[in-house]
Design a protein around this motif. Structure first.
Motif, PDB file in Angstrom:
ATOM      1  N   GLY A 123       0.779  -1.338   0.015  1.00 15.80           N
ATOM      2  CA  GLY A 123       0.111  -0.047   0.124  1.00 15.80           C
ATOM      3  C   GLY A 123       0.820   1.334   0.105  1.00 15.80           C
ATOM      4  N   LYS A 124       0.515   2.296  -0.830  1.00 14.41           N
ATOM      5  CA  LYS A 124       1.059   3.676  -0.870  1.00 14.41           C
ATOM      6  C   LYS A 124       0.606   4.376   0.767  1.00 14.41           C
ATOM      7  N   GLY A 125       1.214   4.583   1.350  1.00 11.86           N
ATOM      8  CA  GLY A 125       1.007   5.395   2.653  1.00 11.86           C
ATOM      9  C   GLY A 125       1.787   6.877   2.728  1.00 11.86           C
ATOM     10  N   PHE A 140       0.692  12.690   3.916  1.00 16.99           N
ATOM     11  CA  PHE A 140       0.429  14.024   3.090  1.00 16.99           C
ATOM     12  C   PHE A 140       1.372  14.212   1.962  1.00 16.99           C
ATOM     13  N   ASP A 141       0.844  14.688   0.900  1.00 12.42           N
ATOM     14  CA  ASP A 141       1.328  14.714  -0.308  1.00 12.42           C
ATOM     15  C   ASP A 141       1.240  16.284  -0.822  1.00 12.42           C
ATOM     16  N   SER A 142       2.525  16.942  -0.364  1.00  8.51           N
ATOM     17  CA  SER A 142       2.368  18.366  -0.675  1.00  8.51           C
ATOM     18  C   SER A 142       2.698  18.889  -2.114  1.00  8.51           C
ATOM     19  N   LEU A 161       6.085  21.785  -5.761  1.00  8.05           N
ATOM     20  CA  LEU A 161       4.772  21.874  -4.865  1.00  8.05           C
ATOM     21  C   LEU A 161       3.621  21.782  -5.553  1.00  8.05           C
ATOM     22  N   LYS A 162       2.474  21.524  -5.154  1.00  6.76           N
ATOM     23  CA  LYS A 162       1.189  21.249  -5.604  1.00  6.76           C
ATOM     24  C   LYS A 162       0.592  22.648  -5.535  1.00  6.76           C
ATOM     25  N   ALA A 163      -0.691  23.050  -6.431  1.00  6.19           N
ATOM     26  CA  ALA A 163      -1.315  24.173  -6.417  1.00  6.19           C
ATOM     27  C   ALA A 163      -2.178  24.168  -4.888  1.00  6.19           C
ATOM     28  N   PHE A 219      -5.537  12.058   2.021  1.00  4.00           N
ATOM     29  CA  PHE A 219      -6.026  11.108   1.579  1.00  4.00           C
ATOM     30  C   PHE A 219      -4.979  10.083   0.795  1.00  4.00           C
ATOM     31  N   ASP A 220      -3.809  10.706   0.603  1.00  2.00           N
ATOM     32  CA  ASP A 220      -2.881  10.090  -0.028  1.00  2.00           C
ATOM     33  C   ASP A 220      -2.216   8.726   0.472  1.00  2.00           C
ATOM     34  N   MET A 221      -2.728   8.283   1.500  1.00  2.00           N
ATOM     35  CA  MET A 221      -2.744   7.212   2.339  1.00  2.00           C
ATOM     36  C   MET A 221      -3.707   6.079   1.992  1.00  2.00           C
ATOM     37  N   THR A 233       9.028  15.920  -8.214  1.00  2.00           N
ATOM     38  CA  THR A 233       8.842  15.243  -6.821  1.00  2.00           C
ATOM     39  C   THR A 233       7.450  14.994  -6.438  1.00  2.00           C
ATOM     40  N   ASP A 234       6.489  15.429  -7.371  1.00  2.00           N
ATOM     41  CA  ASP A 234       5.402  15.112  -6.975  1.00  2.00           C
ATOM     42  C   ASP A 234       4.874  13.886  -7.391  1.00  2.00           C
ATOM     43  N   ALA A 235       5.796  13.113  -8.321  1.00  2.00           N
ATOM     44  CA  ALA A 235       5.327  11.663  -8.677  1.00  2.00           C
ATOM     45  C   ALA A 235       6.203  10.972  -7.714  1.00  2.00           C
ATOM     46  N   GLU A 236       5.821  10.853  -6.400  1.00  2.00           N
ATOM     47  CA  GLU A 236       6.222  10.049  -5.224  1.00  2.00           C
ATOM     48  C   GLU A 236       5.835   8.837  -4.901  1.00  2.00           C
ATOM     49  N   GLY A 237       4.646   8.672  -5.104  1.00  2.00           N
ATOM     50  CA  GLY A 237       4.155   7.233  -4.949  1.00  2.00           C
ATOM     51  C   GLY A 237       4.999   6.389  -5.743  1.00  2.00           C
ATOM     52  N   ALA A 296      -2.511   2.129  -4.742  1.00  2.00           N
ATOM     53  CA  ALA A 296      -2.158   3.444  -4.761  1.00  2.00           C
ATOM     54  C   ALA A 296      -3.190   4.435  -5.045  1.00  2.00           C
ATOM     55  N   THR A 297      -3.103   5.734  -4.564  1.00  2.00           N
ATOM     56  CA  THR A 297      -3.677   6.935  -5.130  1.00  2.00           C
ATOM     57  C   THR A 297      -2.766   7.394  -5.849  1.00  2.00           C
ATOM     58  N   LEU A 298      -2.393   6.765  -7.211  1.00  2.00           N
ATOM     59  CA  LEU A 298      -1.197   7.082  -7.778  1.00  2.00           C
ATOM     60  C   LEU A 298      -1.086   8.198  -8.754  1.00  2.00           C
ATOM     61  N   THR A 299      -2.041   8.443  -9.677  1.00  2.00           N
ATOM     62  CA  THR A 299      -2.200   9.352 -10.817  1.00  2.00           C
ATOM     63  C   THR A 299      -3.654  10.263 -10.576  1.00  2.00           C
ATOM     64  N   GLY A 300      -3.553  11.765 -10.635  1.00  2.00           N
ATOM     65  CA  GLY A 300      -4.709  12.407 -11.050  1.00  2.00           C
ATOM     66  C   GLY A 300      -5.236  11.959 -12.438  1.00  2.00           C
ATOM     67  N   ALA A 301      -4.330  11.508 -13.284  1.00  2.00           N
ATOM     68  CA  ALA A 301      -4.720  11.296 -14.644  1.00  2.00           C
ATOM     69  C   ALA A 301      -5.566   9.926 -14.734  1.00  2.00           C
TER      70      ALA A 301
HETATM   71  N1  BES Z   1      -1.311  11.361  -5.021  1.00  2.00           N
HETATM   72  C1  BES Z   1      -0.989  12.054  -6.370  1.00  2.00           C
HETATM   73  C2  BES Z   1      -2.096  11.582  -7.145  1.00  2.00           C
HETATM   74  C3  BES Z   1      -3.551  12.191  -7.146  1.00  2.00           C
HETATM   75  C4  BES Z   1      -3.618  13.570  -7.274  1.00  2.00           C
HETATM   76  C5  BES Z   1      -4.469  11.388  -6.461  1.00  2.00           C
HETATM   77  C6  BES Z   1      -4.831  14.009  -7.240  1.00  2.00           C
HETATM   78  C7  BES Z   1      -5.402  12.038  -6.372  1.00  2.00           C
HETATM   79  C8  BES Z   1      -5.826  13.230  -6.721  1.00  2.00           C
HETATM   80  C9  BES Z   1       0.642  11.909  -6.802  1.00  2.00           C
HETATM   81  O1  BES Z   1       1.393  11.721  -5.975  1.00  2.00           O
HETATM   82  C10 BES Z   1       0.594  12.724  -7.710  1.00  2.00           C
HETATM   83  O2  BES Z   1       0.930  13.899  -7.318  1.00  2.00           O
HETATM   84  N2  BES Z   1       0.640  12.576  -9.179  1.00  2.00           N
HETATM   85  C11 BES Z   1       1.130  13.523  -9.997  1.00  2.00           C
HETATM   86  C12 BES Z   1       1.879  12.727 -11.214  1.00  2.00           C
HETATM   87  C13 BES Z   1       2.644  13.678 -12.143  1.00  2.00           C
HETATM   88  C14 BES Z   1       3.563  14.721 -11.407  1.00  2.00           C
HETATM   89  C15 BES Z   1       3.239  12.911 -13.079  1.00  2.00           C
HETATM   90  C16 BES Z   1      -0.386  13.759 -10.978  1.00  2.00           C
HETATM   91  O3  BES Z   1      -1.155  13.039 -11.057  1.00  2.00           O
HETATM   92  O4  BES Z   1      -0.318  14.987 -11.185  1.00  2.00           O
END
Ligand code: BES
Ligand code: MN
Ligand code: ZN
Length: 500
Positions: free
Chosen positions: A267-269, A272-274, A279-281, A290-292, A349-353, A376-381
């Motif tokens: 599991g991806k734990g 907190f994913d900043s 840095l995220k918006a 919820f990234d865990m 660094t935001d592709a950390e999972g 994993a909550t891996l990708t917004g995509a």
């Molecule tokens: N935890 C996020 C993915 C995520 C974003 C899940 C929004 C649910 C809602 C992951 O760590 C992330 O930031 N992924 C990036 C990857 C990109 C930098 C290639 C993303 O999805 O933008």
């Protein structure tokens, strides 16, 4: 809440409330008909008067229905009989439990398990009714100072089965439902907990507590120093920017034949994913607590399985860390060496999972697993591709992908397969290292899965991207507990197939 099953006539139930279904338009279910007969047409006359059409979502609470032994009769609109599919059935059960919980009746006997759902028999109907009722009453109020509880909450619900021959099947279904609901509940609690409480250290404590509650579970915590010795350069590159120490939580539940290879859940734990230095918006960043949820689903599934005492070997591994932009944080362009020896250029660094998971996946090789599933909550995509209905599914072994899709159909916690073709691997090309940690704008969830596949060559592996399914945003913000239902069902089926 207590749940049981029984068979018997509705008008003879001595209880605070019986629950009967009405189809649209004004069509009585079998048990509603029985009560109607016993009460000399009391229900049909009400319905003729227009008090209840049977539309989905309609409820009507009756008192003092003639010739019954119960205090109340709750009529529940079930919509068109032919449109009653699995998901409508679930909604009906969940709404009914909420309604009962507010009704003042502390116990009820529900006949809604007699509703027809195509191809589904008593076991499924009782299991689903019991599970949905439990889940519907979930609330997260641990951190609220006033709890706002109903004055007389629902304490016990009994579901009817067609005859005494169905009792043991129904009881087994309830046992499964209680175990799964407790796992879902646990996962939701962990996920909803804010990141200042739910740190990697907090998750590690939860793992230790599980081993105290369930003697079949053995928990081991690997500290950052242990991970350094193992060469987990990718995982550790994520925790560098945080003052919270990372933990690799390993929980073994070995209740099968000692010769059977284990199923491993990873599991991806990320508590907190900043985004780290990338840095995220700001908008909605709170939801990155919820990234865990992948980790939470692993904890929840383990709890379901231990509760059921399922005779399988299950190993659960959680990579727990924060992703923060502290002074020692990893920079875009940094290159790290993973436990597998492969090097990674961290372009974002935001592709950390994937950086956390790749080392956890290499770590579990030592178990010689039968199957590995990471969550994993891996990708917004993934949300862009599939929305919020199914979780994304990727696998290097098609029988495993099929088994997971089937478990999704049975449990209603569905997943949908996306391709993992070699052609996509090229997007991870790096000029400076063996690979980059991002694959550009297109097919983001696929290239993330491709990255993981490079660390999963030694076993049958599936990856569930739960970015769109693990929690709700907006007014009903909160964790769903998915995919505990899917994983628990997969393991129940796995054990059944093994036996056969
Ligand atoms: N935890 C996020 C993915 C995520 C974003 C899940 C929004 C649910 C809602 C992951 O760590 C992330 O930031 N992924 C990036 C990857 C990109 C930098 C290639 C993303 O999805 O933008
Ligand atoms: Mn991220
Ligand atoms: Zn993340």
């Amino acid at each position: 809440m207590e749940i049981s099953v029984k068979s018997g006539n509705p008008e003879k139930q001595r209880t605070a409330c019986i629950v009967l279904g009405i189809y649209q338009t004004r069509k009585l279910t079998h048990s509603a008909e029985e009560v109607d007969k016993a009460s000399d047409g009391y229900l049909s006359s009400l319905i003729r008067r227009g008090d209840m059409e049977g539309e989905l979502g309609q409820h009507l609470m009756l008192h003092n229905v003639p010739n019954t032994l119960c205090d109340r009769v709750l009529l529940v609109g079930c919509g068109k009989e032919r449109k009653l599919n699995e998901s409508v059935y679930k909604t009906i059960q969940a709404d009914c439990a909420k309604r009962l919980n507010q009704s003042g009746a502390s116990e009820a006997v529900s006949f809604l398990t007699e509703l027809h759902v195509k191809t589904r028999e008593t076991h499924w109907k009782v299991r689903t009714a019991a599970e949905e009722s439990q889940k519907a009453l979930y609330r997260f109020d641990q951190l609220k100072s006033s709890k706002n509880l109903p004055r007389r909450p629902l304490k016990k619900i009994t579901f009817s089965v067609p005859s005494r021959r169905n009792l043991s099947d129904g009881e087994e279904a309830v046992r499964e439902a209680m175990a799964i609901a407790s796992g879902v509940h646990f996962a939701r609690d962990l996920s909803n907990m804010p990141a200042n409480v739910c740190t990697p250290t907090y998750l590690a404590k939860q793992g230790q507590q599980l081993s105290q509650q369930y003697p079949g579970i053995k928990t081991k915590i690997l500290e950052e120093s242990d991970m350094e010795q193992l060469g987990m350069g990718a995982f550790l590159s994520v925790s560098r920017g945080s003052s919270e120490p990372a933990k690799l939580i390993v929980m073994e539940y070995l209740n099968g034949d000692p010769d059977d290879k284990p199923v491993v859940l990873v599991g991806k734990g990320v508590t907190f994913d900043s985004g780290g230095i990338s840095l995220k918006a700001g908008a909605g960043m709170d939801e990155m607590k919820f990234d865990m949820c992948g980790a939470a689903s692993v904890f929840g599934t383990l709890r379901s399985i231990a509760e059921l005492q399922l005779p399988i070997n299950l190993v659960c591994v959680v990579g727990a860390t924060e992703n923060m932009p502290g002074p020692d944080a990893t920079r875009p362009g940094d290159i790290v060496t993973t436990m597998s020896g492969q090097t990674v250029e961290i372009l974002n660094t935001d592709a950390e999972g994937r950086l956390v998971l790749c080392d956890a996946l290499t770590y579990v090789e030592k178990y010689d697993p039968d199957v590995v599933i990471d969550i994993a909550t891996l990708t917004g995509a993934c949300i862009v591709a599939l929305g919020h209905e199914p979780s994304g599914l990727f696998s290097n072994h098609s029988p495993l992908a099929n088994d997971l899709q089937n478990a999704g159909r049975t449990s209603g916690d569905r997943c949908w397969e996306l391709p993992l073709w070699d052609e996509y691997q090229e997007q991870l090309q790096s000029n400076f290292a063996d690979m980059a940690n991002i694959g550009g704008r297109s097919a983001g969830s696929i290239t993330a899965a491709c990255f993981l596949s490079r660390f999963s060559k030694k076993f049958h592996w599936a990856h569930l991207d739960i970015a769109g399914t693990a929690w709700h945003s907006g007014k009903n913000k909160g964790a769903t507990g998915r995919p505990v239902g899917l994983l628990s069902q997969y393991l129940l089926d796995y054990q059944q197939d093994k036996k056969a």
